[in-house]
Design a protein around this motif. Structure first.
Motif, PDB file in Angstrom:
ATOM      1  N   GLY A   1      15.746  70.803  80.846  1.00 28.13           N
ATOM      2  CA  GLY A   1      16.458  71.052  81.982  1.00 28.13           C
ATOM      3  C   GLY A   1      18.044  70.355  81.926  1.00 28.13           C
ATOM      4  O   GLY A   1      18.366  70.123  82.878  1.00 28.13           O
ATOM      5  N   LEU A   2      18.430  69.799  80.697  1.00 27.87           N
ATOM      6  CA  LEU A   2      19.525  68.887  80.460  1.00 27.87           C
ATOM      7  C   LEU A   2      20.701  69.876  80.169  1.00 27.87           C
ATOM      8  O   LEU A   2      20.543  70.802  79.189  1.00 27.87           O
ATOM      9  N   THR A   3      21.933  69.708  80.827  1.00 28.47           N
ATOM     10  CA  THR A   3      23.045  70.132  80.257  1.00 28.47           C
ATOM     11  C   THR A   3      23.644  69.522  79.012  1.00 28.47           C
ATOM     12  O   THR A   3      23.109  68.554  78.834  1.00 28.47           O
ATOM     13  N   LEU A   4      24.475  70.250  78.205  1.00 26.74           N
ATOM     14  CA  LEU A   4      25.096  69.489  76.933  1.00 26.74           C
ATOM     15  C   LEU A   4      25.764  68.197  77.464  1.00 26.74           C
ATOM     16  O   LEU A   4      25.514  67.023  76.819  1.00 26.74           O
ATOM     17  N   GLU A   5      26.374  68.139  78.498  1.00 27.41           N
ATOM     18  CA  GLU A   5      27.144  66.976  78.811  1.00 27.41           C
ATOM     19  C   GLU A   5      26.227  65.976  79.385  1.00 27.41           C
ATOM     20  O   GLU A   5      26.351  64.850  79.111  1.00 27.41           O
ATOM     21  N   ALA A   6      25.358  66.217  80.247  1.00 28.82           N
ATOM     22  CA  ALA A   6      24.157  65.082  80.621  1.00 28.82           C
ATOM     23  C   ALA A   6      23.387  64.696  79.641  1.00 28.82           C
ATOM     24  O   ALA A   6      23.299  63.240  79.509  1.00 28.82           O
ATOM     25  N   ALA A   7      22.982  65.316  78.735  1.00 29.97           N
ATOM     26  CA  ALA A   7      22.352  64.993  77.483  1.00 29.97           C
ATOM     27  C   ALA A   7      23.171  63.924  76.643  1.00 29.97           C
ATOM     28  O   ALA A   7      22.804  62.796  76.115  1.00 29.97           O
ATOM     29  N   ALA A   8      24.276  64.432  76.276  1.00 36.03           N
ATOM     30  CA  ALA A   8      25.298  63.752  75.517  1.00 36.03           C
ATOM     31  C   ALA A   8      25.498  62.348  76.282  1.00 36.03           C
ATOM     32  O   ALA A   8      25.752  61.267  75.590  1.00 36.03           O
ATOM     33  N   GLN A   9      25.871  62.175  77.574  1.00 29.49           N
ATOM     34  CA  GLN A   9      26.015  60.951  78.129  1.00 29.49           C
ATOM     35  C   GLN A   9      25.092  60.090  78.007  1.00 29.49           C
ATOM     36  O   GLN A   9      25.043  58.858  77.889  1.00 29.49           O
ATOM     37  N   ARG A  10      23.731  60.502  78.309  1.00 25.26           N
ATOM     38  CA  ARG A  10      22.565  59.678  78.169  1.00 25.26           C
ATOM     39  C   ARG A  10      22.366  59.083  76.714  1.00 25.26           C
ATOM     40  O   ARG A  10      21.769  58.077  76.514  1.00 25.26           O
ATOM     41  N   ALA A  11      22.737  59.804  75.740  1.00 28.33           N
ATOM     42  CA  ALA A  11      22.626  59.492  74.497  1.00 28.33           C
ATOM     43  C   ALA A  11      23.771  58.524  73.917  1.00 28.33           C
ATOM     44  O   ALA A  11      23.768  58.139  72.590  1.00 28.33           O
ATOM     45  N   GLY A  12      24.942  58.554  74.589  1.00 28.14           N
ATOM     46  CA  GLY A  12      26.092  57.794  74.141  1.00 28.14           C
ATOM     47  C   GLY A  12      26.836  58.485  73.331  1.00 28.14           C
ATOM     48  O   GLY A  12      27.599  58.089  72.441  1.00 28.14           O
ATOM     49  N   LEU A  13      26.961  59.853  73.299  1.00 30.83           N
ATOM     50  CA  LEU A  13      27.532  60.928  72.501  1.00 30.83           C
ATOM     51  C   LEU A  13      28.666  61.435  73.225  1.00 30.83           C
ATOM     52  O   LEU A  13      28.345  61.722  74.361  1.00 30.83           O
ATOM     53  N   SER A  14      29.546  62.085  72.605  1.00 29.04           N
ATOM     54  CA  SER A  14      30.493  62.914  73.176  1.00 29.04           C
ATOM     55  C   SER A  14      29.772  64.551  73.135  1.00 29.04           C
ATOM     56  O   SER A  14      28.957  64.781  72.260  1.00 29.04           O
ATOM     57  N   PRO A  15      29.887  65.297  74.415  1.00 25.93           N
ATOM     58  CA  PRO A  15      29.323  66.665  74.198  1.00 25.93           C
ATOM     59  C   PRO A  15      29.811  67.450  73.194  1.00 25.93           C
ATOM     60  O   PRO A  15      28.778  68.112  72.480  1.00 25.93           O
ATOM     61  N   ALA A  16      30.873  67.351  72.453  1.00 29.52           N
ATOM     62  CA  ALA A  16      31.314  68.120  71.295  1.00 29.52           C
ATOM     63  C   ALA A  16      30.489  67.679  70.067  1.00 29.52           C
ATOM     64  O   ALA A  16      30.071  68.476  69.219  1.00 29.52           O
ATOM     65  N   HIS A  17      30.151  66.346  69.971  1.00 36.15           N
ATOM     66  CA  HIS A  17      29.422  65.657  69.044  1.00 36.15           C
ATOM     67  C   HIS A  17      28.008  66.114  69.070  1.00 36.15           C
ATOM     68  O   HIS A  17      27.023  66.771  68.023  1.00 36.15           O
ATOM     69  N   LEU A  18      27.308  66.206  70.054  1.00 37.59           N
ATOM     70  CA  LEU A  18      26.045  66.767  70.510  1.00 37.59           C
ATOM     71  C   LEU A  18      25.916  68.412  70.112  1.00 37.59           C
ATOM     72  O   LEU A  18      24.839  68.619  69.354  1.00 37.59           O
ATOM     73  N   SER A  19      26.927  69.097  70.455  1.00 35.43           N
ATOM     74  CA  SER A  19      27.198  70.418  70.120  1.00 35.43           C
ATOM     75  C   SER A  19      26.919  70.637  68.626  1.00 35.43           C
ATOM     76  O   SER A  19      26.294  71.318  68.001  1.00 35.43           O
ATOM     77  N   ARG A  20      27.633  69.895  67.878  1.00 38.52           N
ATOM     78  CA  ARG A  20      27.691  70.143  66.325  1.00 38.52           C
ATOM     79  C   ARG A  20      26.347  69.700  65.856  1.00 38.52           C
ATOM     80  O   ARG A  20      25.920  70.372  64.790  1.00 38.52           O
ATOM     81  N   LEU A  21      25.593  68.780  66.456  1.00 37.49           N
ATOM     82  CA  LEU A  21      24.125  68.349  65.918  1.00 37.49           C
ATOM     83  C   LEU A  21      23.357  69.531  65.976  1.00 37.49           C
ATOM     84  O   LEU A  21      22.360  69.812  65.466  1.00 37.49           O
ATOM     85  N   GLU A  22      23.446  70.203  67.482  1.00 37.03           N
ATOM     86  CA  GLU A  22      22.722  71.248  67.886  1.00 37.03           C
ATOM     87  C   GLU A  22      22.911  72.656  67.125  1.00 37.03           C
ATOM     88  O   GLU A  22      22.111  73.521  67.037  1.00 37.03           O
ATOM     89  N   THR A  23      24.103  72.601  66.256  1.00 35.65           N
ATOM     90  CA  THR A  23      24.603  73.952  65.670  1.00 35.65           C
ATOM     91  C   THR A  23      24.175  73.720  64.174  1.00 35.65           C
ATOM     92  O   THR A  23      24.449  74.511  63.213  1.00 35.65           O
TER      93      THR A  23
END
Length: 211
Positions: A35-57
């Motif tokens: 139930g985490l948004t891209l922004e929330a998960a990225a913040q917890r992991a110390g990543l940018s949302p754009a970077h996490l998005s690239r990992l997920e794609t």
């Protein structure tokens, strides 16, 4: 704060995946189930949302530190993120399936499955000497004498066990185990497996070797 995405050796944003093809959908699916948004998960992991998005794609490969951080956030393991399936535990241990291991005169035969919370062994114990190591470690131990006699020192008390006798004790109590008979003794031995590899069980600093 240094972002994990800034670690040396990280591939370029548009690098094509060629090692971990299944991790992208795993990352996306786990995040959504938490139930985490891209922004929330990225913040917890110390990543940018754009970077996490690239990992997920699948447009970028995660480093090991990233996988560790994401596994903690999603309540899973790196193995699960990589889609690895743990081997099934075989409930039957056949005689002669594994070679005995010897160290400091102790001979160990595996009597239980690997990776369990309890480690079961059949052990030949050498004659007790004053040089035997006193051991203290977290967990519990249980032993049952099959042949010979066993001298068990628990704290300040010394117990001599005959065939058929058993002992069950907290292994934070200083203890020393040895045979009270010159030819040694054979026993069944079970302990809680916390951090000790099976081959290092109660061996002190000895180096185990196959017989």
């Amino acid at each position: 704060m240094e972002h994990l995405s800034d670690l040396p050796g990280d591939p370029s944003p548009d690098a094509a995946p060629d090692v971990l093809p299944d991790v992208a959908p795993q990352l996306r699916g786990l995040r959504r189930r938490r139930g985490l948004t891209l922004e929330a998960a990225a913040q917890r992991a110390g990543l940018s949302p754009a970077h996490l998005s690239r990992l997920e794609t699948g447009r970028r490969q995660p480093s090991l530190p990233m996988l560790l951080a994401l596994a903690r956030i999603y309540g899973t393991t790196v193995s699960a993120l990589l889609g690895e399936v743990p081997p099934e535990h075989d409930p039957v241990v056949r005689a002669g399936r594994s070679e005995p291991v010897e160290a400091d005169g102790w001979v160990y035969h595996q009597a239980g499955g690997a990776g369990r919370a309890l480690q079961a062994l059949r052990v030949h114990v050498p004659y007790a000497t004053r040089a035997d190591i006193v051991r203290v470690h977290p967990g519990e131990e249980w032993l049952h004498v099959l042949h010979g006699r066993v001298r068990l020192a628990l704290g300040d008390a010394v117990h001599v066990l005959d065939p058929g006798d058993s002992a069950h004790f907290d292994s934070l109590t200083p203890h020393r185990i040895g045979a009270a008979t010159r030819d040694g003794a054979d026993l069944l031995f079970v302990h809680t497996l916390l951090q000790s590899p099976a081959a290092e069980l109660c061996l002190g600093d000895a180096t185990p070797h196959r017989r």
